[in-house]
Design a protein around this motif. Structure first.
Motif, short mmCIF file in Angstrom:
data_model
loop_
_atom_site.label_atom_id
_atom_site.label_comp_id
_atom_site.label_asym_id
_atom_site.label_seq_id
_atom_site.Cartn_x
_atom_site.Cartn_y
_atom_site.Cartn_z
N TYR A 164 40.59 39.30 51.82
CA TYR A 164 39.40 39.62 51.02
C TYR A 164 39.78 40.36 49.75
O TYR A 164 39.25 40.07 48.66
CB TYR A 164 38.43 40.45 51.85
CG TYR A 164 37.08 40.63 51.19
CD1 TYR A 164 36.04 39.73 51.44
CD2 TYR A 164 36.84 41.67 50.32
CE1 TYR A 164 34.81 39.88 50.84
CE2 TYR A 164 35.61 41.83 49.71
CZ TYR A 164 34.60 40.93 49.97
OH TYR A 164 33.37 41.08 49.36
N PHE A 165 40.69 41.32 49.86
CA PHE A 165 41.13 42.07 48.67
C PHE A 165 41.78 41.13 47.66
O PHE A 165 41.62 41.30 46.45
CB PHE A 165 42.12 43.16 49.07
CG PHE A 165 41.46 44.35 49.74
CD1 PHE A 165 40.12 44.61 49.57
CD2 PHE A 165 42.21 45.20 50.56
CE1 PHE A 165 39.51 45.70 50.18
CE2 PHE A 165 41.61 46.29 51.17
CZ PHE A 165 40.26 46.54 50.98
N GLU A 166 42.52 40.14 48.14
CA GLU A 166 43.17 39.21 47.24
C GLU A 166 42.16 38.36 46.47
O GLU A 166 42.46 37.87 45.37
CB GLU A 166 44.13 38.30 48.01
CG GLU A 166 45.36 39.02 48.54
CD GLU A 166 46.24 38.12 49.39
OE1 GLU A 166 47.39 38.50 49.65
OE2 GLU A 166 45.74 37.05 49.80
N GLY A 167 40.98 38.15 47.06
CA GLY A 167 39.96 37.35 46.40
C GLY A 167 39.12 38.09 45.38
O GLY A 167 38.32 37.47 44.66
N LEU A 168 39.28 39.40 45.29
CA LEU A 168 38.52 40.17 44.30
C LEU A 168 39.08 39.93 42.90
O LEU A 168 40.29 39.71 42.74
CB LEU A 168 38.58 41.67 44.64
CG LEU A 168 37.91 42.10 45.95
CD1 LEU A 168 38.13 43.60 46.18
CD2 LEU A 168 36.43 41.77 45.95
N PRO A 169 38.24 39.96 41.87
CA PRO A 169 38.73 39.73 40.49
C PRO A 169 39.69 40.83 40.05
O PRO A 169 39.36 42.02 40.10
CB PRO A 169 37.45 39.72 39.66
CG PRO A 169 36.44 40.45 40.48
CD PRO A 169 36.78 40.16 41.91
N HIS A 170 40.86 40.42 39.61
CA HIS A 170 41.87 41.40 39.17
C HIS A 170 41.48 42.08 37.86
O HIS A 170 41.95 43.18 37.57
CB HIS A 170 43.22 40.70 39.02
CG HIS A 170 43.73 40.08 40.29
ND1 HIS A 170 44.22 40.83 41.32
CD2 HIS A 170 43.79 38.78 40.69
CE1 HIS A 170 44.60 40.03 42.31
NE2 HIS A 170 44.34 38.78 41.95
N GLU A 171 40.62 41.42 37.10
CA GLU A 171 40.22 42.01 35.82
C GLU A 171 39.50 43.34 36.00
O GLU A 171 39.62 44.24 35.16
CB GLU A 171 39.34 41.03 35.03
CG GLU A 171 40.03 39.74 34.61
CD GLU A 171 40.16 38.74 35.75
OE1 GLU A 171 40.84 37.72 35.56
OE2 GLU A 171 39.55 38.99 36.81
N VAL A 172 38.74 43.46 37.08
CA VAL A 172 38.01 44.70 37.31
C VAL A 172 38.98 45.86 37.56
O VAL A 172 38.80 46.96 37.02
CB VAL A 172 37.04 44.53 38.51
CG1 VAL A 172 36.31 45.84 38.79
CG2 VAL A 172 36.04 43.41 38.24
#
Length: 295
Positions: A164-172
């Motif tokens: 789930y953490f990997e699917g969060l937007p890295h831009e944020v």
């Protein structure tokens, strides 16, 4: 102009068979819960009149619940179970989050080796005897922490949270670091608020597991005052005398059949989970899909 499409006869027959099968499945699933509740509120005279099998009692009584909750055994076991569930779930979430967040970063040194070691534990466990020896060596025998610490991190749930953490937007996260936020501040202020669905899912996983703690209680606890609710229920089911397990005089149970008292304890044990699960069901399904679709 709306167009109404009529189903063909084979489709209608399939729908009827499908809904009938689902209805029978629901009935088979709900009937044990219904029967347990009915037996718990059925007077002794009604049980004798019906030959021991009651579906629709004409009289209801709450004497079994008054007797069970009036003793010291079940309320004490309920408090122990609540403590294990709350404390254990909090520790599970903290430890799982603290390990899953760094493992979700591909630049972490040694990440692949750590993931391989975690997956290895899912395929090959250390075994019951080594775990027992570790718990004993750490001085946790006959303490409630023996029911919480050994299983503080679940490999399966850890991988679900990492995915789930990997699917969060890295831009944020990158924007937060540009503003001067460190890794801990980014996790607490940015990542966790965006991860409420997976946190709710794992909360349900961990809470249900702790609430149903049974085998660990038998293995590591020797004092009756420390027994969780499931161990007390198991002892009541196999015990020849219910009054001895509840520590109440036999005279108080003369008007109640033993099965009624046992079913009352079963109802007390399952109601919290039945109440909690509908509110978290959508998160439960979403967490399962996350773990099955993404890798």
């Amino acid at each position: 102009m709306s167009i109404v499409l009529k189903k063909r006869t084979p489709d209608r027959i399939f729908d009827v068979v499908l809904y009938a099968g689902l209805g029978l499945f629901c009935l088979a699933t709900l009937f044990p819960l219904y029967y347990v509740f009915i037996v718990s509120v059925t007077p002794y005279t009604e049980v004798l009149r019906s030959g021991g099998f009651v579906l629709f009692p004409s009289v209801f009584t709450l004497d079994a619940f008054r007797t069970v909750l009036g003793s010291n055994v079940v309320p004490n076991a309920l408090q122990v179970t609540i403590f294990i569930t709350v404390a254990g779930t909090m520790l599970n979430l903290i430890a799982t989050t603290a390990l899953a967040y760094p493992l979700s970063k591909k630049f972490l040194p040694g990440r692949n080796a750590m993931l391989l070691a975690i997956i290895f534990t899912m395929l090959f466990s250390g075994g019951l005897i080594p775990v027992y020896m570790i718990v004993k060596a750490l001085g946790m025998m006959n303490t409630l922490w023996a029911l919480v610490i050994p299983g503080m991190i679940s490999s399966f749930n850890l991988l679900i949270m990492k995915t789930y953490f990997e699917g969060l937007p890295h831009e944020v996260e990158e924007a937060a670091k540009v503003d001067g936020a460190g890794d801990l501040a980014t996790l607490l202020r940015i990542v966790l608020p965006l991860s409420l669905p997976i946190l709710a899912t794992l909360t349900l996983f961990f809470a249900v597991g702790h609430w149903n703690t049974y085998f660990a209680g038998i293995m590591y606890l020797h004092e009756r005052e420390l027994y969780p609710l499931q161990v007390v229920l198991r002892n009541m089911i196999i015990a020849p005398s219910v009054s001895q397990e509840l520590s109440v005089p036999q005279s108080e149970l003369q008007s109640l059949p033993p099965e009624t008292v046992k079913m009352a304890v079963v109802v007390i044990a399952i109601v919290p989970v039945l109440v909690l699960y509908p509110f978290l069901q959508k998160y439960f399904m979403k967490g399962m899909l996350i773990g099955s679709i993404k890798g």
